[in-house]
Design a protein around this motif. Sequence first.
Motif, PDB file in Angstrom:
ATOM      1  N   PHE A 291       0.832  -1.200   0.000  1.00 24.17           N
ATOM      2  CA  PHE A 291       0.000   0.000   0.000  1.00 24.17           C
ATOM      3  C   PHE A 291       0.868   1.252   0.000  1.00 24.17           C
ATOM      4  O   PHE A 291       0.670   2.169  -0.800  1.00 24.17           O
ATOM      5  CB  PHE A 291      -0.917  -0.015   1.223  1.00 24.17           C
ATOM      6  N   TRP A 292       1.882   1.251   0.881  1.00 21.78           N
ATOM      7  CA  TRP A 292       2.685   2.471   0.981  1.00 21.78           C
ATOM      8  C   TRP A 292       3.600   2.658  -0.214  1.00 21.78           C
ATOM      9  O   TRP A 292       3.877   3.781  -0.622  1.00 21.78           O
ATOM     10  CB  TRP A 292       3.468   2.491   2.292  1.00 21.78           C
ATOM     11  N   ILE A 293       4.075   1.553  -0.794  1.00 22.00           N
ATOM     12  CA  ILE A 293       4.939   1.702  -1.975  1.00 22.00           C
ATOM     13  C   ILE A 293       4.138   2.254  -3.146  1.00 22.00           C
ATOM     14  O   ILE A 293       4.579   3.170  -3.850  1.00 22.00           O
ATOM     15  CB  ILE A 293       5.596   0.357  -2.334  1.00 22.00           C
ATOM     16  N   ILE A 294       2.919   1.732  -3.328  1.00 19.49           N
ATOM     17  CA  ILE A 294       2.072   2.259  -4.410  1.00 19.49           C
ATOM     18  C   ILE A 294       1.777   3.736  -4.181  1.00 19.49           C
ATOM     19  O   ILE A 294       1.845   4.564  -5.089  1.00 19.49           O
ATOM     20  CB  ILE A 294       0.772   1.443  -4.512  1.00 19.49           C
ATOM     21  N   LEU A 295       1.513   4.065  -2.908  1.00 19.81           N
ATOM     22  CA  LEU A 295       1.243   5.458  -2.565  1.00 19.81           C
ATOM     23  C   LEU A 295       2.435   6.345  -2.870  1.00 19.81           C
ATOM     24  O   LEU A 295       2.299   7.449  -3.417  1.00 19.81           O
ATOM     25  CB  LEU A 295       0.926   5.528  -1.066  1.00 19.81           C
ATOM     26  N   LEU A 296       3.637   5.839  -2.526  1.00 19.85           N
ATOM     27  CA  LEU A 296       4.866   6.602  -2.761  1.00 19.85           C
ATOM     28  C   LEU A 296       5.024   6.921  -4.238  1.00 19.85           C
ATOM     29  O   LEU A 296       5.238   8.078  -4.621  1.00 19.85           O
ATOM     30  CB  LEU A 296       6.059   5.784  -2.253  1.00 19.85           C
ATOM     31  N   PHE A 297       4.859   5.885  -5.080  1.00 20.14           N
ATOM     32  CA  PHE A 297       5.074   6.114  -6.503  1.00 20.14           C
ATOM     33  C   PHE A 297       3.999   7.028  -7.089  1.00 20.14           C
ATOM     34  O   PHE A 297       4.298   7.910  -7.899  1.00 20.14           O
ATOM     35  CB  PHE A 297       5.134   4.782  -7.253  1.00 20.14           C
ATOM     36  N   SER A 298       2.750   6.835  -6.656  1.00 14.80           N
ATOM     37  CA  SER A 298       1.739   7.724  -7.251  1.00 14.80           C
ATOM     38  C   SER A 298       1.920   9.151  -6.752  1.00 14.80           C
ATOM     39  O   SER A 298       1.699  10.090  -7.519  1.00 14.80           O
ATOM     40  CB  SER A 298       0.319   7.224  -6.999  1.00 14.80           C
ATOM     41  N   ALA A 299       2.372   9.309  -5.489  1.00 13.02           N
ATOM     42  CA  ALA A 299       2.597  10.670  -5.003  1.00 13.02           C
ATOM     43  C   ALA A 299       3.713  11.330  -5.793  1.00 13.02           C
ATOM     44  O   ALA A 299       3.610  12.498  -6.181  1.00 13.02           O
ATOM     45  CB  ALA A 299       2.947  10.658  -3.519  1.00 13.02           C
ATOM     46  N   ILE A 300       4.792  10.575  -6.068  1.00 14.47           N
ATOM     47  CA  ILE A 300       5.895  11.165  -6.844  1.00 14.47           C
ATOM     48  C   ILE A 300       5.389  11.601  -8.212  1.00 14.47           C
ATOM     49  O   ILE A 300       5.661  12.710  -8.673  1.00 14.47           O
ATOM     50  CB  ILE A 300       7.056  10.166  -6.980  1.00 14.47           C
ATOM     51  N   ASN A 301       4.599  10.730  -8.852  1.00 12.18           N
ATOM     52  CA  ASN A 301       4.087  11.092 -10.172  1.00 12.18           C
ATOM     53  C   ASN A 301       3.140  12.270 -10.128  1.00 12.18           C
ATOM     54  O   ASN A 301       3.136  13.114 -11.020  1.00 12.18           O
ATOM     55  CB  ASN A 301       3.363   9.899 -10.784  1.00 12.18           C
ATOM     56  N   ALA A 302       2.329  12.318  -9.059  1.00  8.76           N
ATOM     57  CA  ALA A 302       1.335  13.392  -8.987  1.00  8.76           C
ATOM     58  C   ALA A 302       1.995  14.729  -8.711  1.00  8.76           C
ATOM     59  O   ALA A 302       1.638  15.746  -9.308  1.00  8.76           O
ATOM     60  CB  ALA A 302       0.313  13.071  -7.903  1.00  8.76           C
ATOM     61  N   VAL A 303       2.964  14.742  -7.790  1.00 11.22           N
ATOM     62  CA  VAL A 303       3.530  16.013  -7.374  1.00 11.22           C
ATOM     63  C   VAL A 303       4.603  16.493  -8.339  1.00 11.22           C
ATOM     64  O   VAL A 303       4.833  17.688  -8.473  1.00 11.22           O
ATOM     65  CB  VAL A 303       4.072  15.900  -5.934  1.00 11.22           C
ATOM     66  N   ALA A 304       5.248  15.535  -9.039  1.00  6.29           N
ATOM     67  CA  ALA A 304       6.357  15.911  -9.925  1.00  6.29           C
ATOM     68  C   ALA A 304       5.949  16.998 -10.898  1.00  6.29           C
ATOM     69  O   ALA A 304       6.731  17.876 -11.220  1.00  6.29           O
ATOM     70  CB  ALA A 304       6.845  14.689 -10.686  1.00  6.29           C
ATOM     71  N   LYS A 305       4.699  16.973 -11.318  1.00  6.91           N
ATOM     72  CA  LYS A 305       4.323  17.934 -12.347  1.00  6.91           C
ATOM     73  C   LYS A 305       4.126  19.336 -11.795  1.00  6.91           C
ATOM     74  O   LYS A 305       3.984  20.268 -12.563  1.00  6.91           O
ATOM     75  CB  LYS A 305       3.065  17.451 -13.054  1.00  6.91           C
ATOM     76  N   SER A 306       4.144  19.498 -10.452  1.00  6.07           N
ATOM     77  CA  SER A 306       3.763  20.808  -9.931  1.00  6.07           C
ATOM     78  C   SER A 306       4.702  21.904 -10.409  1.00  6.07           C
ATOM     79  O   SER A 306       4.265  23.021 -10.607  1.00  6.07           O
ATOM     80  CB  SER A 306       3.664  20.790  -8.411  1.00  6.07           C
ATOM     81  N   PHE A 307       5.997  21.611 -10.576  1.00 11.12           N
ATOM     82  CA  PHE A 307       6.854  22.628 -11.172  1.00 11.12           C
ATOM     83  C   PHE A 307       7.296  22.247 -12.575  1.00 11.12           C
ATOM     84  O   PHE A 307       7.484  23.089 -13.428  1.00 11.12           O
ATOM     85  CB  PHE A 307       8.095  22.861 -10.313  1.00 11.12           C
TER      86      PHE A 307
END
Lengths: 224, 221
Positions: B57-73
């Motif tokens: 659960f946490w690994i999937i969360l980690l990867f999706s968070a990286i993908n989601a936030v990466a685009k912010s800048f």
Amino acid sequence: MRAYWWKILAILLLAYTLVAGLLMDVPRLPILNETIRALYFHVTMWFGMIILLIIAVIYAVKFLKSGDLKQDDISVECTNGAILFGVLGIVTGSLWARFTWGGFWTNDPKLNGAAIGLLMYFAYLVLRNSIPDIYQRARISAVYSIFAFAVFIPLIFILPRLTDSLHPGSGGNPGFNAYDLDSNLRKVFYPAILGWALLGAWIASLRVRYRRLARQFEEKLINQ
Amino acid sequence: MWKEVLLLIRKEALLEWRQKYALNGILLYVVSAVFITYLSFGMGQGSLAVTTWNALFWIILLFSAINAVAKSFIQEHQGRLLYYYMIASPEAIILSKVVYNTFLTLFLSLLGFLVFGIIMGNPVQDIWLFLLNLLLGAIGFSACLTMVSSIASKAGNNGTLMAILSFPILIPILLMAIRISKNSIDGLDLSVSLDKLITLLAIDAIVVAVGFILFPYLWKS
């Protein structure tokens, strides 16, 4: 004499560490036996690393305030020195673990913390090399280095205390104080910390001078 | 200042809503990641051990968070960044990005939790502690990742750099969150996880504060 007394001090202290560390009496303890001498060559590496990292962060802050590349040189080279100490610390620790805990790598929070810390600083080097402009490189890597340090400290000082560890002083193990650090070990341990830290500063200062000369030379080539 | 932050958060949400493909993409990412783990663990037959459930659960969360936030800048145009630079203060920008990304990560983690619960069964006993932990984890993730994404966006070579810079920095937060979440799954008493919750909160506070102080220096360049 005035400027380099500390280099002589470093040589003397390290010579003393080598001789006394290998020859002096150590407390005889089960499992540890003679390997307790690794205390002078393993634990001191982490002290050296932390001291160099603190200097690196101080100069990173100074650079961000002033924008003077000379401070960036010091910050980078102290980080490089810290990485060297970190790698040596992992290697010596791994050897020590082989003969006391039975394996080169154990699933211990301090080991993992140290390895992750090294990953952070390797990433720092990659980040530096990926930015071509020197001012921007200095500024961004200074920001990252402060940010990484702020995470690194809880990683190695707070997290291991919350879980069991094979290291002394946590998880119900007695700290080194309980093993007669009072007399014999301390006499070599404290000078060894100072000696290794001075050696690290020495290496860093040599590389800082090299870096500054290289930049001067480059500027001369560009301006001629 | 606060008005500025609120305005910027509204702008982020509006932009996200207008280009729905990014948001939908990341939602689909979470769902398909969960489904891939479901299939590859061959869980048609039996249920998953609790530790594995938690780690996955946490690994999937980690990867999706990286993908989601990466685009912010990274996904912002150079020109638009210059425009923000002229009209807003750096503190307002970092705060608004962190708050917005916290909501985004929280939303993703709730969705992930829902899909996980439906497909693989829900072993969580202390649901409130679990949700609180998700919130704290989301704050830490988004603060770290926003900062790293702004660093990576300055350095050009984005995808790899984003990953190698953020993984080691996220690990303390991830470790704490995994431990608390394990406690909440086992339904242990709150007093067992209290010191870990406080540590997680302290790490979050450090990360947010350091990011807040350092961001103006990044922004200037």
